[in-house]
Design a protein around this motif. Structure first.
Motif, short mmCIF file in Angstrom:
data_model
loop_
_atom_site.label_atom_id
_atom_site.label_comp_id
_atom_site.label_asym_id
_atom_site.label_seq_id
_atom_site.Cartn_x
_atom_site.Cartn_y
_atom_site.Cartn_z
N ALA A 21 -6.02 -0.21 0.12
CA ALA A 21 -5.63 -1.59 -0.38
C ALA A 21 -5.13 -1.30 -1.87
CB ALA A 21 -6.93 -1.98 -0.51
N TRP A 51 -15.53 11.78 3.85
CA TRP A 51 -15.21 10.68 3.33
C TRP A 51 -14.93 11.53 1.47
CZ3 TRP A 51 -17.04 7.96 -0.80
CH2 TRP A 51 -17.74 8.07 -1.08
N THR A 100 -11.94 9.05 -1.34
CA THR A 100 -11.22 7.62 -1.55
C THR A 100 -10.31 8.45 -3.26
OG1 THR A 100 -13.68 7.31 -3.66
CG2 THR A 100 -12.98 5.89 -1.66
N CYS A 110 -5.74 8.60 6.53
CA CYS A 110 -6.71 7.25 5.63
C CYS A 110 -7.09 6.47 6.46
CB CYS A 110 -4.86 6.95 5.57
SG CYS A 110 -5.64 5.39 4.43
N ALA A 111 -8.71 6.53 6.57
CA ALA A 111 -9.34 5.03 6.72
C ALA A 111 -9.19 3.76 6.22
CB ALA A 111 -10.46 6.19 7.23
N GLU A 112 -8.86 3.45 5.19
CA GLU A 112 -8.62 2.15 4.42
C GLU A 112 -7.46 2.10 2.67
OE1 GLU A 112 -12.34 0.40 2.77
OE2 GLU A 112 -13.47 1.52 5.02
N ASP A 117 0.84 -0.78 -0.23
CA ASP A 117 0.24 -0.52 -0.15
C ASP A 117 1.08 1.42 0.08
OD1 ASP A 117 -2.25 -1.60 0.19
OD2 ASP A 117 -1.89 -1.42 2.61
N ILE A 127 -2.97 2.61 6.31
CA ILE A 127 -3.94 2.97 7.52
C ILE A 127 -3.43 3.87 8.18
CG2 ILE A 127 -6.09 2.53 8.62
CD1 ILE A 127 -5.95 0.28 6.50
N SER A 171 -7.75 3.95 -2.20
CA SER A 171 -7.39 4.66 -0.43
C SER A 171 -8.26 5.58 -0.48
CB SER A 171 -6.12 5.48 -0.03
OG SER A 171 -6.18 6.54 -0.91
N ARG A 172 -8.77 5.45 0.95
CA ARG A 172 -10.47 5.84 1.42
C ARG A 172 -9.97 6.85 2.87
NH1 ARG A 172 -14.19 6.21 5.29
NH2 ARG A 172 -13.76 4.43 6.33
#
Length: 188
Positions: free
Chosen positions: A128, A149, A151, A124-126, A36, A40, A132-133
């Motif tokens: 992959a 939010w 993305t 950054c919450a997610e 990544d 996160i 990113s989200r």
């Protein structure tokens, strides 16, 4: 639009995350490191003093814009949140890549006076691979005035332009030359 470099984005004390190492990309996929480009929990907070050019009254012609109170426009908050997320992504972005927004939701919860200092926090919450989200929060001296939010996807710029942008410019060129055609046609 405010300008800054990556160094102007202070590291968050929360989590103390360092930027991820620059990943090695093969066929659009990360093949080394964490996988990544951003971690996160990666968080930045940026202060900004709102400017006269941020005023909603400048959003367009007509009374639906000009008759509003002199406050910051919602689209300015979206722009600032995007700008700060993209600045964090840029810190570890592979060469030849750029970030593109792929979704957003921002609840503008209260007015912001022109000239007020706001603090925008992006986290950054997610994460992959190349997606990113980010959770985003905007505060003024009184309260939370925006939250939501965003993305993003990291794309190989030249390939993205060739596959997704160039065909649209090609269509515009053909249309301008009088060779208009309907959506779904091959244009030949």
């Amino acid at each position: 639009m405010p300008s800054f470099d990556g160094a102007a984005l202070g590291r968050s004390a929360v989590g103390g995350c360092a930027p991820a190492a620059r990943p090695r990309i093969v066929d659009g996929r990360s093949v080394s490191g964490s996988g990544d480009p951003v971690r996160i929990g990666e968080t930045r907070s940026v202060r900004y003093v709102t400017q006269p050019g941020d005023c909603v009254r400048l959003g367009g012609p007509g009374p639906e814009w000009t008759d509003k109170p002199p406050v910051v426009a919602s689209y300015v908050l979206i722009r600032l949140c995007e700008q700060y997320c993209m600045a964090v992504l840029l810190e570890t972005m592979p060469r030849g890549y750029c970030s593109v927004g792929s979704g957003q939701r921002l609840n503008h919860r209260g007015p912001i006076a022109i000239g007020a200092e706001i603090e925008t926090t992006v986290r950054c919450a997610e994460a992959a691979g190349l997606r990113s989200r980010w959770d985003v929060t905007v505060r003024d001296a009184h309260s939370v005035v925006g939250e939501g939010w965003m993305t993003f996807a990291l794309v190989e710029k030249a390939g993205f332009e060739a596959r997704h942008v160039a065909p649209k410019y090609d269509m515009l060129t053909r249309s301008a030359a009088g060779n208009t055609y309907s959506a779904g046609s091959t244009g030949t």
